[in-house]
Design a protein around this motif. Structure first.
Motif, PDB file in Angstrom:
ATOM      1  N   ALA A 241       0.463  -0.995  -0.114  1.00 21.02           N
ATOM      2  CA  ALA A 241      -0.090  -0.099   0.007  1.00 21.02           C
ATOM      3  C   ALA A 241       1.228   1.042  -0.091  1.00 21.02           C
ATOM      4  N   ARG A 242       0.109   2.818  -0.540  1.00 26.01           N
ATOM      5  CA  ARG A 242       0.782   3.932  -0.141  1.00 26.01           C
ATOM      6  C   ARG A 242       0.233   3.790   0.742  1.00 26.01           C
ATOM      7  N   TYR A 243       1.708   4.263   1.585  1.00 25.41           N
ATOM      8  CA  TYR A 243       0.779   5.333   3.155  1.00 25.41           C
ATOM      9  C   TYR A 243       0.902   6.791   3.335  1.00 25.41           C
ATOM     10  N   GLY A 244       1.951   7.189   1.898  1.00 27.61           N
ATOM     11  CA  GLY A 244       1.631   9.131   2.142  1.00 27.61           C
ATOM     12  C   GLY A 244       2.537   9.825   1.394  1.00 27.61           C
ATOM     13  N   GLY A 245       2.375   9.994   1.092  1.00 27.23           N
ATOM     14  CA  GLY A 245       3.656  10.999   0.394  1.00 27.23           C
ATOM     15  C   GLY A 245       4.641   9.961  -0.216  1.00 27.23           C
ATOM     16  N   GLU A 246       5.551   9.546  -0.370  1.00 27.35           N
ATOM     17  CA  GLU A 246       6.585   8.929  -0.945  1.00 27.35           C
ATOM     18  C   GLU A 246       6.618   7.579   0.035  1.00 27.35           C
ATOM     19  N   GLU A 247       5.886   7.788   1.047  1.00 26.36           N
ATOM     20  CA  GLU A 247       6.291   6.278   2.436  1.00 26.36           C
ATOM     21  C   GLU A 247       5.524   5.445   1.620  1.00 26.36           C
ATOM     22  N   PHE A 248       5.549   3.571   1.426  1.00 25.38           N
ATOM     23  CA  PHE A 248       4.861   2.960   1.149  1.00 25.38           C
ATOM     24  C   PHE A 248       4.954   1.935   2.222  1.00 25.38           C
ATOM     25  N   VAL A 249       4.264   0.865   2.946  1.00 26.99           N
ATOM     26  CA  VAL A 249       3.961  -0.015   3.943  1.00 26.99           C
ATOM     27  C   VAL A 249       3.475  -1.534   3.069  1.00 26.99           C
ATOM     28  N   LEU A 250       4.300  -2.101   3.717  1.00 22.06           N
ATOM     29  CA  LEU A 250       4.112  -3.800   3.025  1.00 22.06           C
ATOM     30  C   LEU A 250       3.292  -4.483   4.604  1.00 22.06           C
ATOM     31  N   ILE A 251       2.769  -5.280   4.653  1.00 24.52           N
ATOM     32  CA  ILE A 251       2.348  -6.179   5.296  1.00 24.52           C
ATOM     33  C   ILE A 251       3.009  -7.515   4.872  1.00 24.52           C
ATOM     34  N   LEU A 252       3.350  -8.280   6.014  1.00 21.03           N
ATOM     35  CA  LEU A 252       4.168  -9.762   5.436  1.00 21.03           C
ATOM     36  C   LEU A 252       3.201 -10.880   6.562  1.00 21.03           C
ATOM     37  N   PRO A 253       2.220 -11.611   5.880  1.00 17.21           N
ATOM     38  CA  PRO A 253       2.062 -12.233   6.842  1.00 17.21           C
ATOM     39  C   PRO A 253       2.533 -13.786   6.495  1.00 17.21           C
ATOM     40  N   HIS A 254       2.831 -14.775   8.184  1.00 17.31           N
ATOM     41  CA  HIS A 254       3.805 -15.089   8.217  1.00 17.31           C
ATOM     42  C   HIS A 254       5.104 -15.648   7.840  1.00 17.31           C
ATOM     43  N   VAL A 255       5.786 -14.218   8.452  1.00 19.98           N
ATOM     44  CA  VAL A 255       7.380 -13.988   8.100  1.00 19.98           C
ATOM     45  C   VAL A 255       7.144 -13.387   9.292  1.00 19.98           C
ATOM     46  N   GLY A 256       8.412 -14.101   9.392  1.00 22.49           N
ATOM     47  CA  GLY A 256       9.557 -13.257  10.984  1.00 22.49           C
ATOM     48  C   GLY A 256      10.469 -12.745  11.015  1.00 22.49           C
ATOM     49  N   VAL A 257      11.033 -12.362  11.986  1.00 24.12           N
ATOM     50  CA  VAL A 257      12.258 -11.507  11.685  1.00 24.12           C
ATOM     51  C   VAL A 257      13.143 -11.979  10.508  1.00 24.12           C
ATOM     52  N   THR A 258      14.003 -12.948  11.091  1.00 21.62           N
ATOM     53  CA  THR A 258      15.038 -13.156   9.811  1.00 21.62           C
ATOM     54  C   THR A 258      14.233 -13.299   8.179  1.00 21.62           C
ATOM     55  N   ASP A 259      13.429 -13.316   8.169  1.00 20.90           N
ATOM     56  CA  ASP A 259      12.616 -13.918   6.526  1.00 20.90           C
ATOM     57  C   ASP A 259      12.477 -12.101   6.317  1.00 20.90           C
ATOM     58  N   SER A 260      11.607 -11.386   7.009  1.00 21.45           N
ATOM     59  CA  SER A 260      11.708  -9.879   6.646  1.00 21.45           C
ATOM     60  C   SER A 260      12.754  -9.342   6.140  1.00 21.45           C
ATOM     61  N   LYS A 261      14.078  -9.073   6.786  1.00 21.13           N
ATOM     62  CA  LYS A 261      15.034  -8.843   6.926  1.00 21.13           C
ATOM     63  C   LYS A 261      15.801  -9.290   5.059  1.00 21.13           C
ATOM     64  N   ILE A 262      16.144 -10.375   5.090  1.00 17.57           N
ATOM     65  CA  ILE A 262      15.825 -10.826   3.396  1.00 17.57           C
ATOM     66  C   ILE A 262      14.592 -10.346   2.621  1.00 17.57           C
ATOM     67  N   ILE A 263      13.550 -10.018   3.373  1.00 20.02           N
ATOM     68  CA  ILE A 263      12.426 -10.178   1.796  1.00 20.02           C
ATOM     69  C   ILE A 263      12.903  -8.446   1.625  1.00 20.02           C
ATOM     70  N   ALA A 264      13.016  -7.824   3.182  1.00 16.71           N
ATOM     71  CA  ALA A 264      13.119  -6.317   2.929  1.00 16.71           C
ATOM     72  C   ALA A 264      14.284  -5.836   1.513  1.00 16.71           C
ATOM     73  N   GLU A 265      15.459  -6.698   2.340  1.00 16.12           N
ATOM     74  CA  GLU A 265      17.164  -6.290   1.245  1.00 16.12           C
ATOM     75  C   GLU A 265      16.565  -6.547  -0.197  1.00 16.12           C
ATOM     76  N   ARG A 266      16.416  -7.472  -0.258  1.00 14.57           N
ATOM     77  CA  ARG A 266      15.701  -8.150  -1.891  1.00 14.57           C
ATOM     78  C   ARG A 266      14.688  -6.924  -2.255  1.00 14.57           C
ATOM     79  N   LEU A 267      14.019  -6.210  -2.283  1.00 16.69           N
ATOM     80  CA  LEU A 267      13.083  -5.327  -2.412  1.00 16.69           C
ATOM     81  C   LEU A 267      14.247  -3.976  -2.413  1.00 16.69           C
ATOM     82  N   ARG A 268      14.546  -3.721  -1.451  1.00 18.56           N
ATOM     83  CA  ARG A 268      15.453  -2.728  -1.604  1.00 18.56           C
ATOM     84  C   ARG A 268      16.980  -2.523  -2.612  1.00 18.56           C
TER      85      ARG A 268
END
Length: 326
Positions: A241-268
Protein backbone atom coordinates in the motif's frame (compact mmCIF):
# COMPACT_ATOMS: atom_id res chain seq x y z
CA UNK A 1 -18.95 35.88 -3.84
CA UNK A 2 -19.67 36.04 -7.58
CA UNK A 3 -23.40 35.46 -8.22
CA UNK A 4 -22.77 32.69 -10.75
CA UNK A 5 -20.52 30.82 -8.31
CA UNK A 6 -23.02 31.37 -5.50
CA UNK A 7 -25.70 29.53 -7.50
CA UNK A 8 -23.47 27.11 -9.41
CA UNK A 9 -24.90 23.60 -10.03
CA UNK A 10 -22.56 22.12 -7.41
CA UNK A 11 -21.49 22.94 -3.88
CA UNK A 12 -18.50 25.20 -3.17
CA UNK A 13 -16.66 25.69 0.13
CA UNK A 14 -13.47 27.65 0.78
CA UNK A 15 -11.51 26.64 3.89
CA UNK A 16 -8.26 27.69 5.51
CA UNK A 17 -5.36 25.27 5.83
CA UNK A 18 -6.60 24.64 9.39
CA UNK A 19 -10.05 23.65 8.12
CA UNK A 20 -12.00 26.81 9.05
CA UNK A 21 -14.78 27.61 6.55
CA UNK A 22 -14.22 31.06 5.03
CA UNK A 23 -16.98 30.98 2.41
CA UNK A 24 -19.73 28.68 1.09
CA UNK A 25 -22.09 29.06 -1.84
CA UNK A 26 -25.88 29.05 -1.67
CA UNK A 27 -26.15 25.81 -3.67
CA UNK A 28 -24.41 23.82 -0.91
CA UNK A 29 -26.43 25.56 1.82
CA UNK A 30 -29.72 24.81 0.05
CA UNK A 31 -28.89 21.15 -0.63
CA UNK A 32 -27.71 20.51 2.93
CA UNK A 33 -30.31 22.67 4.74
CA UNK A 34 -27.85 25.05 6.39
CA UNK A 35 -27.75 28.81 6.78
CA UNK A 36 -24.66 30.87 6.05
CA UNK A 37 -23.93 31.43 9.73
CA UNK A 38 -24.17 27.70 10.47
CA UNK A 39 -20.93 27.00 8.57
CA UNK A 40 -18.88 30.17 8.02
CA UNK A 41 -16.04 30.52 10.56
CA UNK A 42 -16.88 27.00 11.78
CA UNK A 43 -14.61 23.99 11.27
CA UNK A 44 -15.34 21.98 8.13
CA UNK A 45 -15.05 18.78 10.17
CA UNK A 46 -18.08 19.85 12.25
CA UNK A 47 -20.29 18.28 9.55
CA UNK A 48 -18.26 15.05 9.34
CA UNK A 49 -18.55 11.78 11.22
CA UNK A 50 -15.51 10.44 13.09
CA UNK A 51 -14.77 7.97 10.28
CA UNK A 52 -14.82 10.71 7.66
CA UNK A 53 -12.61 12.96 9.80
CA UNK A 54 -10.03 10.15 9.73
CA UNK A 55 -10.33 9.97 5.93
CA UNK A 56 -9.88 13.75 5.73
CA UNK A 57 -6.75 13.69 7.90
CA UNK A 58 -5.17 10.59 6.39
CA UNK A 59 -5.81 11.45 2.73
CA UNK A 60 -7.00 15.02 2.08
CA UNK A 61 -4.47 17.05 4.06
CA UNK A 62 -1.38 14.96 3.13
CA UNK A 63 -2.32 15.03 -0.56
CA UNK A 64 -3.05 18.80 -0.54
CA UNK A 65 0.26 19.46 1.22
CA UNK A 66 2.18 17.32 -1.27
CA UNK A 67 0.51 18.19 -4.58
CA UNK A 68 -1.60 21.27 -3.92
CA UNK A 69 -4.78 19.56 -5.08
CA UNK A 70 -7.07 16.58 -4.44
CA UNK A 71 -9.31 14.93 -6.99
CA UNK A 72 -12.33 12.62 -6.59
CA UNK A 73 -12.25 12.12 -2.82
CA UNK A 74 -15.34 10.14 -1.76
CA UNK A 75 -16.59 11.54 1.56
CA UNK A 76 -19.85 11.72 3.55
CA UNK A 77 -21.07 15.03 5.01
CA UNK A 78 -23.93 15.50 7.47
CA UNK A 79 -26.86 17.72 6.50
CA UNK A 80 -28.79 19.83 9.03
CA UNK A 81 -30.84 16.77 10.11
CA UNK A 82 -27.72 14.69 10.76
CA UNK A 83 -28.22 12.48 7.70
CA UNK A 84 -25.01 11.37 6.01
CA UNK A 85 -24.90 12.54 2.37
CA UNK A 86 -22.22 11.08 0.04
CA UNK A 87 -20.16 13.58 -2.00
CA UNK A 88 -17.30 13.61 -4.46
CA UNK A 89 -14.81 16.34 -3.47
CA UNK A 90 -12.21 18.11 -5.60
CA UNK A 91 -9.94 20.62 -3.87
CA UNK A 92 -7.14 23.01 -4.80
CA UNK A 93 -4.82 25.10 -2.62
CA UNK A 94 -3.81 28.69 -3.35
CA UNK A 95 -3.02 31.96 -1.60
CA UNK A 96 -5.76 34.62 -1.46
CA UNK A 97 -5.07 38.06 0.01
CA UNK A 98 -2.06 36.73 1.89
CA UNK A 99 -3.89 33.73 3.37
CA UNK A 100 -3.52 30.12 2.22
CA UNK A 101 -6.96 28.73 1.37
CA UNK A 102 -8.32 25.53 -0.12
CA UNK A 103 -11.24 25.77 -2.55
CA UNK A 104 -13.44 22.66 -2.59
CA UNK A 105 -16.07 21.67 -5.14
CA UNK A 106 -18.64 19.15 -3.81
CA UNK A 107 -20.96 17.07 -5.98
CA UNK A 108 -23.63 15.00 -4.24
CA UNK A 109 -23.80 11.31 -5.12
CA UNK A 110 -27.56 11.61 -5.45
CA UNK A 111 -27.84 8.95 -8.11
CA UNK A 112 -26.86 6.24 -5.67
CA UNK A 113 -29.52 7.36 -3.21
CA UNK A 114 -32.06 7.46 -6.04
CA UNK A 115 -31.31 3.84 -6.87
CA UNK A 116 -31.89 2.79 -3.28
CA UNK A 117 -35.17 4.70 -3.16
CA UNK A 118 -36.27 3.08 -6.41
CA UNK A 119 -35.50 -0.35 -4.98
CA UNK A 120 -37.60 0.28 -1.89
CA UNK A 121 -40.43 1.58 -4.06
CA UNK A 122 -40.26 -1.47 -6.31
CA UNK A 123 -40.40 -3.84 -3.34
CA UNK A 124 -43.42 -2.03 -1.98
CA UNK A 125 -45.10 -2.40 -5.36
CA UNK A 126 -44.48 -6.15 -5.21
CA UNK A 127 -46.30 -6.39 -1.86
CA UNK A 128 -49.26 -4.47 -3.26
CA UNK A 129 -49.31 -6.55 -6.43
CA UNK A 130 -50.02 -9.75 -4.47
CA UNK A 131 -53.45 -8.29 -3.62
CA UNK A 132 -54.31 -7.48 -7.22
CA UNK A 133 -56.45 -9.88 -9.28
CA UNK A 134 -56.54 -9.82 -13.07
CA UNK A 135 -53.19 -8.22 -13.94
CA UNK A 136 -51.21 -9.37 -10.87
CA UNK A 137 -48.97 -11.87 -12.68
CA UNK A 138 -48.00 -9.54 -15.52
CA UNK A 139 -47.33 -6.73 -13.10
CA UNK A 140 -45.14 -8.91 -10.86
CA UNK A 141 -43.00 -10.04 -13.79
CA UNK A 142 -42.37 -6.45 -14.83
CA UNK A 143 -41.52 -5.36 -11.30
CA UNK A 144 -39.14 -8.29 -10.86
CA UNK A 145 -37.33 -7.27 -14.03
CA UNK A 146 -37.01 -3.70 -12.77
CA UNK A 147 -35.69 -4.88 -9.41
CA UNK A 148 -33.07 -7.12 -10.99
CA UNK A 149 -31.95 -4.29 -13.24
CA UNK A 150 -31.72 -1.78 -10.36
CA UNK A 151 -29.96 -4.29 -8.11
CA UNK A 152 -27.30 -4.91 -10.75
CA UNK A 153 -26.79 -1.19 -11.23
CA UNK A 154 -26.55 -0.61 -7.48
CA UNK A 155 -24.13 -3.52 -6.98
CA UNK A 156 -21.91 -2.21 -9.79
CA UNK A 157 -21.95 1.29 -8.34
CA UNK A 158 -21.17 0.03 -4.82
CA UNK A 159 -18.27 -2.11 -6.05
CA UNK A 160 -16.81 0.87 -7.92
CA UNK A 161 -17.17 3.15 -4.89
CA UNK A 162 -15.57 0.56 -2.57
CA UNK A 163 -12.67 0.13 -4.99
CA UNK A 164 -12.18 3.91 -5.26
CA UNK A 165 -12.30 4.36 -1.50
CA UNK A 166 -9.48 1.81 -0.92
CA UNK A 167 -7.21 2.54 -3.90
CA UNK A 168 -4.48 5.15 -4.30
CA UNK A 169 -5.31 7.00 -7.53
CA UNK A 170 -1.71 7.72 -8.59
CA UNK A 171 -0.03 4.34 -8.08
CA UNK A 172 -2.99 1.95 -8.23
CA UNK A 173 -1.86 0.39 -4.93
CA UNK A 174 -4.13 0.01 -1.94
CA UNK A 175 -4.36 3.17 0.15
CA UNK A 176 -3.79 3.97 3.82
CA UNK A 177 -7.39 3.19 4.80
CA UNK A 178 -7.19 -0.33 3.32
CA UNK A 179 -3.78 -0.93 4.91
CA UNK A 180 -5.05 0.11 8.35
CA UNK A 181 -8.01 -2.29 8.10
CA UNK A 182 -5.75 -5.19 7.06
CA UNK A 183 -3.25 -4.41 9.81
CA UNK A 184 -6.01 -4.60 12.42
CA UNK A 185 -7.20 -7.92 10.91
CA UNK A 186 -3.69 -9.40 11.13
CA UNK A 187 -3.34 -8.26 14.74
CA UNK A 188 -6.65 -9.92 15.66
CA UNK A 189 -5.54 -13.11 13.90
CA UNK A 190 -2.20 -13.00 15.74
CA UNK A 191 -4.01 -12.85 19.09
CA UNK A 192 -5.64 -16.23 18.37
CA UNK A 193 -2.98 -18.07 16.34
CA UNK A 194 0.33 -16.37 17.32
CA UNK A 195 1.27 -16.67 13.64
CA UNK A 196 4.02 -14.07 13.06
CA UNK A 197 3.85 -11.30 10.52
CA UNK A 198 6.11 -8.35 9.78
CA UNK A 199 5.56 -4.74 8.76
CA UNK A 200 7.82 -2.77 6.40
CA UNK A 201 7.82 1.00 5.95
CA UNK A 202 9.66 2.07 2.77
CA UNK A 203 10.71 5.67 2.11
CA UNK A 204 12.39 7.10 -0.99
CA UNK A 205 15.72 8.70 -0.15
CA UNK A 206 16.03 12.40 -1.03
CA UNK A 207 12.65 12.43 -2.80
CA UNK A 208 12.33 16.19 -2.33
CA UNK A 209 15.40 16.62 -4.53
CA UNK A 210 13.64 14.61 -7.27
CA UNK A 211 10.68 17.00 -7.24
CA UNK A 212 12.85 20.10 -6.96
CA UNK A 213 15.22 19.03 -9.76
CA UNK A 214 12.96 17.16 -12.17
CA UNK A 215 9.48 18.47 -11.35
CA UNK A 216 6.39 16.92 -9.77
CA UNK A 217 5.41 14.98 -12.91
CA UNK A 218 8.70 13.10 -12.81
CA UNK A 219 8.18 12.66 -9.07
CA UNK A 220 4.80 11.06 -9.80
CA UNK A 221 6.46 8.78 -12.39
CA UNK A 222 8.99 7.69 -9.76
CA UNK A 223 6.20 6.85 -7.31
CA UNK A 224 4.36 4.82 -9.97
CA UNK A 225 7.51 2.91 -10.97
CA UNK A 226 8.39 2.15 -7.35
CA UNK A 227 4.85 0.84 -6.80
CA UNK A 228 5.33 -1.52 -9.77
CA UNK A 229 8.66 -2.78 -8.39
CA UNK A 230 7.14 -3.45 -4.96
CA UNK A 231 4.24 -5.37 -6.51
CA UNK A 232 6.54 -7.35 -8.80
CA UNK A 233 8.73 -8.50 -5.90
CA UNK A 234 5.90 -9.24 -3.44
CA UNK A 235 4.07 -12.48 -2.81
CA UNK A 236 0.41 -12.98 -3.67
CA UNK A 237 -0.76 -12.65 -0.04
CA UNK A 238 1.44 -9.66 0.86
CA UNK A 239 -0.35 -6.34 1.41
CA UNK A 240 1.34 -3.54 -0.54
CA UNK A 241 0.00 0.00 0.00
CA UNK A 242 0.93 3.63 -0.37
CA UNK A 243 1.05 5.13 3.11
CA UNK A 244 1.31 8.76 2.01
CA UNK A 245 3.71 11.00 0.10
CA UNK A 246 6.82 8.97 -0.76
CA UNK A 247 6.18 6.31 1.93
CA UNK A 248 4.96 2.80 1.17
CA UNK A 249 4.04 -0.03 3.54
CA UNK A 250 4.01 -3.81 3.28
CA UNK A 251 2.41 -6.40 5.54
CA UNK A 252 4.21 -9.73 5.22
CA UNK A 253 1.99 -12.58 6.56
CA UNK A 254 3.72 -15.60 8.13
CA UNK A 255 7.10 -13.83 8.08
CA UNK A 256 9.33 -13.55 11.15
CA UNK A 257 12.38 -11.42 11.92
CA UNK A 258 15.00 -13.22 9.81
CA UNK A 259 12.91 -13.63 6.67
CA UNK A 260 11.61 -10.06 6.89
CA UNK A 261 15.18 -8.76 6.63
CA UNK A 262 15.84 -10.97 3.60
CA UNK A 263 12.68 -9.81 1.84
CA UNK A 264 13.34 -6.16 2.64
CA UNK A 265 16.92 -6.42 1.42
CA UNK A 266 15.69 -7.95 -1.83
CA UNK A 267 13.32 -5.01 -2.31
CA UNK A 268 16.03 -2.47 -1.52
CA UNK A 269 18.38 -4.14 -4.01
CA UNK A 270 15.70 -4.22 -6.74
CA UNK A 271 15.06 -0.48 -6.36
CA UNK A 272 18.75 0.45 -6.28
CA UNK A 273 19.47 -1.52 -9.48
CA UNK A 274 16.41 -0.43 -11.43
CA UNK A 275 16.63 2.07 -14.30
CA UNK A 276 15.47 5.54 -13.25
CA UNK A 277 15.09 8.69 -15.33
CA UNK A 278 16.53 10.64 -12.41
CA UNK A 279 19.69 8.53 -12.22
CA UNK A 280 20.38 6.58 -9.05
CA UNK A 281 17.44 6.12 -6.70
CA UNK A 282 17.43 4.32 -3.37
CA UNK A 283 15.06 3.59 -0.52
CA UNK A 284 15.41 3.12 3.23
CA UNK A 285 13.34 0.43 4.94
CA UNK A 286 12.26 0.08 8.57
CA UNK A 287 10.92 -3.28 9.85
CA UNK A 288 8.95 -4.42 12.88
CA UNK A 289 7.72 -7.95 13.60
CA UNK A 290 4.55 -8.44 15.63
CA UNK A 291 4.82 -9.73 19.20
CA UNK A 292 2.27 -10.25 21.96
CA UNK A 293 2.81 -6.78 23.45
CA UNK A 294 2.16 -4.88 20.23
CA UNK A 295 -0.85 -2.98 18.97
CA UNK A 296 -1.25 -1.37 15.56
CA UNK A 297 0.08 1.88 17.04
CA UNK A 298 3.20 0.36 18.64
CA UNK A 299 3.99 -1.81 15.61
CA UNK A 300 3.86 1.19 13.29
CA UNK A 301 5.93 3.22 15.73
CA UNK A 302 8.64 0.54 15.87
CA UNK A 303 8.85 0.30 12.08
CA UNK A 304 8.90 4.08 11.77
CA UNK A 305 11.68 4.40 14.34
CA UNK A 306 13.67 1.74 12.45
CA UNK A 307 13.15 3.70 9.22
CA UNK A 308 14.33 6.89 10.91
CA UNK A 309 17.39 5.01 12.20
CA UNK A 310 18.16 3.86 8.65
CA UNK A 311 17.85 7.42 7.37
CA UNK A 312 20.11 8.76 10.13
CA UNK A 313 22.78 6.15 9.43
CA UNK A 314 23.36 6.70 5.74
CA UNK A 315 20.11 5.78 3.94
CA UNK A 316 19.81 3.02 1.30
CA UNK A 317 19.67 0.41 4.04
CA UNK A 318 17.37 -2.01 5.87
CA UNK A 319 16.96 -1.80 9.65
CA UNK A 320 14.83 -4.07 11.84
CA UNK A 321 13.76 -2.43 15.09
CA UNK A 322 15.37 -5.22 17.14
CA UNK A 323 18.79 -4.34 15.67
CA UNK A 324 18.72 -0.65 16.55
CA UNK A 325 20.49 -1.10 19.88
CA UNK A 326 23.15 -3.47 18.63
Amino acid sequence: MDERLNHAPCGYISITHEGIVRDVNQTFLDKMGYKHEDLVEKHFESIMSTANKLIFHSYFYPFINLNGHVEELFINLKDNTGQSIPHILNGRRFVHEGEEVIDCVLVQMGKRIDYELELRTAKKQIEEAYWEKDQAHAKLKQIHKEIEHKQKELMNMNSILVELSTTDKLTGLRNRRFFQEKLEEHIIQFSTTSEPFSLLIIDIDHFKQVNDTWGHQTGDDVLENLASILQLHSRADDIVARYGGEEFVLILPHVGVTDSKIIAERLRHAVAHASWKTGNLTVSIGIATMDSNDSDVTLLKKADEALYFAKEHGRNRVIHCIDMNE
